[in-house]
Enzyme design. Structure first.
Site, PDB file in Angstrom:
ATOM      1  N   SER A 419      30.901  21.595   9.238  1.00  0.00           N
ATOM      2  CA  SER A 419      29.543  21.118   8.948  1.00  0.00           C
ATOM      3  C   SER A 419      28.702  21.115  10.232  1.00  0.00           C
ATOM      4  O   SER A 419      29.230  20.855  11.315  1.00  0.00           O
ATOM      5  CB  SER A 419      29.643  19.700   8.390  1.00  0.00           C
ATOM      6  N   PRO A 420      27.403  21.407  10.123  1.00  0.00           N
ATOM      7  CA  PRO A 420      26.580  21.421  11.348  1.00  0.00           C
ATOM      8  C   PRO A 420      26.587  20.053  12.030  1.00  0.00           C
ATOM      9  O   PRO A 420      26.414  19.034  11.371  1.00  0.00           O
ATOM     10  CB  PRO A 420      25.173  21.764  10.831  1.00  0.00           C
ATOM     11  N   GLN A 497      22.008  26.721  11.145  1.00  0.00           N
ATOM     12  CA  GLN A 497      21.153  25.812  10.371  1.00  0.00           C
ATOM     13  C   GLN A 497      19.828  25.702  11.107  1.00  0.00           C
ATOM     14  O   GLN A 497      19.805  25.300  12.282  1.00  0.00           O
ATOM     15  CB  GLN A 497      21.801  24.434  10.263  1.00  0.00           C
ATOM     16  N   TYR A 584      13.893  14.922   8.243  1.00  0.00           N
ATOM     17  CA  TYR A 584      13.214  15.833   9.175  1.00  0.00           C
ATOM     18  C   TYR A 584      11.969  16.422   8.492  1.00  0.00           C
ATOM     19  O   TYR A 584      11.615  16.018   7.386  1.00  0.00           O
ATOM     20  CB  TYR A 584      14.198  16.909   9.660  1.00  0.00           C
ATOM     21  N   ARG A 632      20.073  22.655   2.782  1.00  0.00           N
ATOM     22  CA  ARG A 632      20.663  21.304   2.802  1.00  0.00           C
ATOM     23  C   ARG A 632      19.609  20.303   2.346  1.00  0.00           C
ATOM     24  O   ARG A 632      18.479  20.302   2.846  1.00  0.00           O
ATOM     25  CB  ARG A 632      21.185  20.937   4.190  1.00  0.00           C
ATOM     26  N   ARG A 726      33.006  15.191  10.902  1.00  0.00           N
ATOM     27  CA  ARG A 726      33.671  14.382  11.937  1.00  0.00           C
ATOM     28  C   ARG A 726      35.135  14.736  12.172  1.00  0.00           C
ATOM     29  O   ARG A 726      35.576  14.757  13.334  1.00  0.00           O
ATOM     30  CB  ARG A 726      33.492  12.890  11.635  1.00  0.00           C
TER      31      ARG A 726
HETATM   32  C1  LIG Z   1      27.712  14.175  15.659  1.00  0.00           C
HETATM   33  C2  LIG Z   1      27.096  14.604  14.380  1.00  0.00           C
HETATM   34  C3  LIG Z   1      25.998  15.446  14.391  1.00  0.00           C
HETATM   35  C4  LIG Z   1      25.433  15.877  13.204  1.00  0.00           C
HETATM   36  N1  LIG Z   1      24.423  16.793  13.213  1.00  0.00           N
HETATM   37  C5  LIG Z   1      23.975  17.348  12.074  1.00  0.00           C
HETATM   38  C6  LIG Z   1      23.083  18.441  12.061  1.00  0.00           C
HETATM   39  O1  LIG Z   1      22.717  18.986  13.086  1.00  0.00           O
HETATM   40  N2  LIG Z   1      22.631  18.898  10.869  1.00  0.00           N
HETATM   41  C7  LIG Z   1      23.036  18.339   9.687  1.00  0.00           C
HETATM   42  O2  LIG Z   1      22.600  18.769   8.633  1.00  0.00           O
HETATM   43  N3  LIG Z   1      23.920  17.340   9.685  1.00  0.00           N
HETATM   44  C8  LIG Z   1      24.411  16.850  10.824  1.00  0.00           C
HETATM   45  N4  LIG Z   1      25.377  15.869  10.791  1.00  0.00           N
HETATM   46  C9  LIG Z   1      25.911  15.434   9.500  1.00  0.00           C
HETATM   47  C10 LIG Z   1      27.189  16.204   9.162  1.00  0.00           C
HETATM   48  O3  LIG Z   1      26.936  17.595   9.035  1.00  0.00           O
HETATM   49  C11 LIG Z   1      27.824  15.684   7.880  1.00  0.00           C
HETATM   50  O4  LIG Z   1      26.925  15.900   6.814  1.00  0.00           O
HETATM   51  C12 LIG Z   1      28.169  14.201   7.958  1.00  0.00           C
HETATM   52  O5  LIG Z   1      28.736  13.885   9.212  1.00  0.00           O
HETATM   53  C13 LIG Z   1      29.154  13.808   6.866  1.00  0.00           C
HETATM   54  O6  LIG Z   1      30.349  14.545   6.960  1.00  0.00           O
HETATM   55  P1  LIG Z   1      31.718  13.903   7.557  1.00  0.00           P
HETATM   56  O7  LIG Z   1      32.009  12.683   6.745  1.00  0.00           O
HETATM   57  O8  LIG Z   1      32.759  14.993   7.350  1.00  0.00           O
HETATM   58  O9  LIG Z   1      31.488  13.593   8.985  1.00  0.00           O
HETATM   59  C14 LIG Z   1      25.948  15.415  11.975  1.00  0.00           C
HETATM   60  C15 LIG Z   1      27.022  14.541  11.984  1.00  0.00           C
HETATM   61  C16 LIG Z   1      27.611  14.146  13.152  1.00  0.00           C
HETATM   62  C17 LIG Z   1      28.812  13.243  13.097  1.00  0.00           C
END
Ligand SMILES: Cc1cc2nc3c(=O)[nH]c(=O)nc-3n(C[C@H](O)[C@H](O)[C@H](O)COP(=O)(O)O)c2cc1C
Ligand SMILES: Cc1cc2nc3c(=O)[nH]c(=O)nc-3n(C[C@H](O)[C@H](O)[C@H](O)COP(=O)(O)OP(=O)(O)OC[C@H]3O[C@@H](n4cnc5c(N)ncnc54)[C@H](O)[C@@H]3O)c2cc1C
Length: 777
Positions: A419-420, A497, A584, A632, A726
């Site tokens: 995931s981004p 993204q 955003y 997204r 994560r």
């Molecule tokens: C450090 C960090 C940076 C993130 N940056 C982005 C991002 O640039 N773009 C986005 O759409 N989501 C971003 N997210 C959200 C993640 O892509 C994801 O949707 C969210 O962490 C839930 O997934 P997880 O439970 O596997 O961590 C970010 C999450 C984390 C933890």
């Protein structure tokens, strides 16, 4: 002690007999308004585990129940002319009358007084009692008399159901689905004695009304159901034993829970038990289990703390504290299962093929996972895995997670997406060695697609000074270095993204100054910049107030997005995602919480989507036609008045119509007032709903942390890809690790790393063997 149980259902009777067993000197009476053999309903089911529990507390009752019950292992689905069966599910079915008679006889044997045909009006009718058990069922008068004390939370659900019986005998827990001109009906059917099966028919309210069943008397309803399920009933009749019910015999399920379970009425301690204090939908078949286990827990507390009147307050406190946790867990699972049956007609019946429908139904409570199904019935699960893989370019028996996925000209080797994730490590919007190592490591780690963090189309579109951008030649070349590396050194695909931070721009890096989402300090050398948004509303009260975009601003931003898409293609990306989530810029147009405009871009959802769709269409036209593009979205704002999952379906439909290939279903971060309900896979229901109702492929994301989660989501058709964020921070090789963990070895490792593969696999194999051995102890 003098104890009165108001209500002689499973809860009241079982508590009375266990308590009498614990202390034969107790004076215990069960007051029941019905005659001994006069009860509603047919059979009830509970699990093998409940019977084991009963065996420990009163082997005599358990032995009687065991003699009388019907045990079966299989679940059978009848759907669209197909019959699909899977085993290993372990249920016990018993006639409700039979169960009550066993409990009544045991009560009498132990010296419990049974007072039938006595309607208790109130707990105050028994002032001499030390303890009153209000086991008077779902419509409990005792609970209703004191709502401010017990604080009941009662939700009436939309589906209608009728509880019938039949002499047709079924040898599995059977689910029948029939489509009518007004919608789908389902029947939950199970045999409970040598002659009879329970036959519960259920449908949504609007289907029930369209068939005029609100006007039907019980016999007309039975005639209707017999005709509907005629081919399955094979000439057998349906029967009711609730003819005493006036009007329609169709009910709505009521979910009951209470904040307080007990109180002192001035004379006696009163405690609610069974359906009086909590209900669980029949979709999970656990109301009787809960009632019996309540009784066991209260007796356990008396045994532990002392069965004298002075101990009652402490016993009741402990009883609620311990029991509440199990009850909540079960009510949550029952809620999921109930919702599945409420929406299946609209969401699954017409959308899923019978094989996948069966899988979705079996995992409806979200308590049973992919690996759990393997333990129950390996043969069936492998057959299903082969069915799933057979629909991809790589047939065979393999977990859904490791099947390929093709969109336009791009084939991902498996269904895992990194995931981004913003890293805040760019300089002047340029990615460097840090990003090469970060993204390169994850590309070697086994995921099918690695998404680069949100990348801005212009300098003012960044979240922080550390965020990357793609608005000049240098940045294009920097990214090209990374995509080239990924394409030569791995078989992962790499996506970008693109997103404009809008009102959430110009903030600190998470570890800097006041932290995440906060504007930089006024004296910060790097400096803040002016912001743009749908409306002049800051994300945080202390945030920079953005300027509401003019048409010129919109044109400039669209042109920037298009230029970035062109650069992304030049940089060699395989996949593009437009970020329309998390508050955003584009998200700030979509949500009514952030869009206060009164022009063509504000007001209705169609208006609020106008600009994001404009950007999407322009970018899609610029991005090569053979490459995929996802969007997204925040499928739920988690704030009253914000975007709801139903809106998200409309949003997905609009992007689909504009040419989107996939919706990446995130949620929240639109308003600082959000109150999300976190939990494992908590955003997956949005991906599921959008996939079925809008008919577009989806990416599930959010607290997906095990292969078992990924497999369950994909196999049930809740999403097409799973994005994992994560866990990839802790372990770049998350996919390779999870493959080894579940014993899937047919996966390629980067050549220089291959000697690590058998070692990791052997370690996990030992762990699995140890777990199996411990379970067998
Ligand atoms: C450090 C960090 C940076 C993130 N940056 C982005 C991002 O640039 N773009 C986005 O759409 N989501 C971003 N997210 C959200 C993640 O892509 C994801 O949707 C969210 O962490 C839930 O997934 P997880 O439970 O596997 O961590 C970010 C999450 C984390 C933890
Ligand atoms: C369609 C349907 C299917 C179900 N299927 C299942 C299943 O498969 N498995 C399962 O485990 N559960 C099932 N249940 C739920 C199950 O029937 C209840 O959860 C369970 O019976 C609860 O036990 P209880 O003792 O708390 O309440 P009840 O069984 O409702 O008993 C309450 C008793 O109190 C008596 N009473 C009420 N008021 C008074 C009064 N004022 N004075 C004297 N007596 C009074 C009533 O006559 C009744 O006998 C189903 C329920 C429904 C509606």
């Amino acid at each position: 002690m003098k104890i009165v149980c108001i209500g002689g259902g499973p809860a009241g009777l079982y508590f009375a007999l266990l308590m009498k067993k614990l202390g034969p000197h107790h004076d215990i009476t069960v007051v029941e308004r019905n005659k001994p053999y006069d009860t509603f309903g047919w059979g009830v089911v509970f699990s093998d585990q409940t019977l084991d529990n009963m065996r420990q507390w009163d082997p005599e009752t358990a032995a009687e129940v065991q003699q009388a019950f019907n045990h079966w292992d299989d679940i059978e689905l009848h759907f669209k002319g197909r019959v699909i069966r899977s085993g290993g599910h372990g249920f016990v079915g018993i006639g409700r009358k039979k169960l009550l008679n066993i409990l009544q006889a045991r009560c009498e044997q132990l010296g419990v007084k049974l007072a039938f045909e006595q309607d208790a009006d109130s707990d105050l009718d028994y002032p001499e009692a030390d303890l009153i058990i209000a086991s008077d069922g779902i419509n409990s008068k005792v609970r209703s008399r004191l709502p401010e004390v017990f604080q009941p939370d009662i939700v009436t659900r939309p589906n209608r159901y009728i509880w019938l019986g039949t002499n047709r005998l079924y040898d599995a827990f059977t689910f029948l689905f029939e489509k009518t001109e007004h919608g789908w009906f389902q029947a939950h059917v199970y045999k409970f004695d040598e002659h009879t099966s329970t036959f519960i028919v259920e449908c949504p309210e609007h289907v029930w009304l369209a068939h005029g069943l609100d006007q039907a008397d019980p016999q007309q309803s039975i005639d209707f159901c017999e005709k509907l399920f005629a081919s399955n009933l094979q000439g057998e009749k349906l029967m009711t034993n609730a003819r005493h019910l006036r009007g329609s015999a169709w009910l709505n399920f009521q979910r009951v829970k209470c904040a307080n379970w007990s109180h002192f009425n001035g004379h006696s301690h009163v405690v609610l038990m069974g359906d009086a204090v909590h209900t669980a939908h029949f979709a999970i078949g656990s109301g009787t289990k809960l009632a019996l286990e309540d009784a066991i827990e209260l007796v356990r507390q008396f045994k532990r703390l002392g069965d004298t009147a002075d101990r009652i307050p402490e016993v009741l406190r402990q009883y609620q504290a311990v029991r509440e946790i199990d009850v909540i867990r079960l009510q949550n699972a029952a809620w999921n299962a109930m919702e599945w049956f409420e929406v299946c007609g609209e969401r699954y019946c017409d959308q899923l093929e019978p094989e996948q429908f069966m899988y979705s139904m079996l995992t409806r409570s979200q308590r049973i996972s992919h690996e759990n199904l393997r333990l129950r019935d390996k043969g069936w699960l492998e057959g299903y895995e082969a069915w799933f893989a057979g629909r991809t370019a790589s047939p065979g028996i393999k977990p859904p997670m490791f099947t390929p996925y093709t969109l336009r000209s791009v084939t991902l080797k498996n269904r895992v997406v990194v995931s981004p994730m913003a890293q805040y490590m760019a300089q002047d919007g340029r990615v460097g060695d840090y990003h090469l190592v970060h993204l390169g490591a994850r590309a070697m780690g086994g995921a099918g697609l690695v998404m680069v963090e949100m990348t801005a189309p212009s300098a003012d579109g960044r979240i922080t000074h550390g965020c990357p951008g793609l608005w000049n030649e240098q940045q294009t070349a920097d990214f090209k270095r990374i995509t080239d590396w990924v394409h030569t050194q791995s078989d992962a695909k790499i996506g970008l993204q693109i997103g404009h931070a809008g009102p959430k721009g110009s903030t600190c890096r998470p570890w800097q100054g006041a932290g995440m989402d906060q504007p930089m300090a006024a004296d910060d050398a790097e400096g803040n910049w002016p912001l743009l948004a749908a409306s002049a509303q800051p994300y945080l009260p202390q945030g920079i107030v953005p300027r509401a975009m003019t048409r010129e601003d919109m044109d400039r931003a669209t042109a920037d997005f298009v230029a970035t898409a062109n650069r992304a293609a030049q940089a060699g990306f395989d996949w593009l995602e437009l970020h329309c989530a998390h508050g955003y810029l584009l998200s700030s147009f979509i949500s009514p919480l952030t869009n206060q405009r009164s022009d063509d871009y504000g007001g209705s959802l169609a208006n609020r989507l106008r600009y994001p769709l404009e950007v999407f269409a322009a970018v899609r036209a610029a991005w090569p036609a053979d490459l995929p593009m996802s969007v997204r979205i925040s499928a739920h704002d988690w704030v009253e008045g914000g975007i709801t999952p139903a809106d998200a379906v409309e949003i997905a439909r609009a992007f689909k119509a504009a040419g989107a290939d996939m919706i990446d279903c995130s949620s929240g971060q639109v308003s600082a007032k959000q109150k999300p309900t976190y939990g494992r896979m908590y955003q997956t229901p949005f991906a599921d709903r959008i996939r079925q109702e809008a008919g577009i492929a989806t990416i599930a994301v959010g607290a997906i942390s095990e292969a078992d989660h990924v497999n369950s989501i994909l196999a049930a058709g809740r999403a097409d890809l799973c994005a994992v964020a994560r866990p990839h921070l802790a372990n770049p090789a998350w996919t390779l690790t999870e493959a080894a963990r579940i014993g899937y070895t047919d996966i390629a490792w980067p050549r220089p790393y291959v000697s690590g593969k058998p070692q990791l696999e052997a370690g996990f194999a030992r762990e699995r063997a140890l777990q199996t051995a411990t379970k067998g102890d």
